[in-house]
Enzyme design. Structure first.
Site, PDB file in Angstrom:
ATOM      1  N   CYS A  77     -20.251 -53.525   5.930  1.00 55.88           N
ATOM      2  CA  CYS A  77     -20.756 -53.977   7.229  1.00 55.88           C
ATOM      3  C   CYS A  77     -21.506 -55.318   7.115  1.00 55.88           C
ATOM      4  CB  CYS A  77     -21.580 -52.871   7.868  1.00 55.88           C
ATOM      5  SG  CYS A  77     -21.674 -53.039   9.651  1.00 55.88           S
ATOM      6  N   HIS A 167     -19.406 -47.538   7.043  1.00 51.26           N
ATOM      7  CA  HIS A 167     -20.434 -47.189   6.042  1.00 51.26           C
ATOM      8  C   HIS A 167     -20.093 -45.919   5.265  1.00 51.26           C
ATOM      9  CE1 HIS A 167     -23.859 -49.838   7.312  1.00 51.26           C
ATOM     10  NE2 HIS A 167     -23.167 -49.876   8.431  1.00 51.26           N
ATOM     11  N   GLU A 169     -21.289 -44.883   2.549  1.00 59.80           N
ATOM     12  CA  GLU A 169     -22.489 -44.308   1.895  1.00 59.80           C
ATOM     13  C   GLU A 169     -23.179 -43.291   2.810  1.00 59.80           C
ATOM     14  OE1 GLU A 169     -22.224 -47.187   3.226  1.00 59.80           O
ATOM     15  OE2 GLU A 169     -24.040 -47.685   4.343  1.00 59.80           O
TER      16      GLU A 169
END
Ligand code: GLN
Length: 188
Positions: A77, A167, A169
């Site tokens: 991002c 994302h 994560e």
């Protein structure tokens, strides 16, 4: 093999957690000299203008430019925006991957969403967290587009660099981080 996570601003701690949970040695990088002791670097999501300002303030750019020519970088991002050739905003991006980023293309914070993304090296849909995510325009046909979302490239790589507009994560799914680690291991 050690993965560095740029920890100037943004959600670096979630990258560290998913790497810890999967037994991948990682360190938080806050000083350019630490780049000498990592094999790859993750530039996390956050606010690209702020991260860029801090990279300049702490004199990271020469060391990072050097690192980018020999080692591996994954930008999520805001990290991807920073690695782009250019962005639709007054900011000097680093030009590590030949894409143009259109910031906040999918809307502001309140328009954040999660949706399935088909990744070409995973056999089940991946939960993509899109948070003020950019749209990428491909500037070099040699880039590998590894995932499309509604016809937009959202996971792209060149030889050493990987970017995603979403994302990974924020999930417990290690597939994309694992792919990045595979890129590093192939070279070591
Ligand atoms: N929109 C942010 C930017 O332009 C990126 C948001 C994010 O990293 N989730 O920097």
């Amino acid at each position: 093999m050690v993965v560095g996570i740029l920890a100037l601003q943004g959600d670096y701690s979630l990258h560290s957690k998913i790497l810890d949970d999967n037994n991948v040695e990682n360190i938080l990088v806050r000083d350019p000299r630490q780049l000498n002791s990592v094999n790859g670097l993750i530039i996390p999501g956050g606010e690209s203008t702020v991260i860029l300002k801090l990279l300049n303030k702490f004199n990271f750019i020469p060391a990072l430019d050097d690192f980018s020519k020999k080692k591996f970088i994954y930008g999520t991002c805001a990290g991807a925006i920073i690695m782009s050739s250019r962005a639709n905003y007054e900011m000097k991006t680093l030009d590590y991957i030949k894409i143009e980023s259109c910031r906040n293309f999918w809307g502001s914070q309140i328009n954040s969403f999660i949706d399935n993304v088909n990744i070409n090296f995973i056999d089940k849909p991946f939960k993509g967290y899109f948070i003020r995510a950019p749209k990428f325009k491909i500037l070099d046909k040699k880039l590998d587009v590894l995932a499309l979302y509604k016809d937009n490239p959202v996971l792209i790589r060149n030889n050493r660099h990987l970017v995603s507009s979403f994302h990974p994560e924020m999930t417990c799914d290690f597939s994309i981080h694992n792919y990045f680690i595979g890129m590093i291991k192939n070279e070591i």
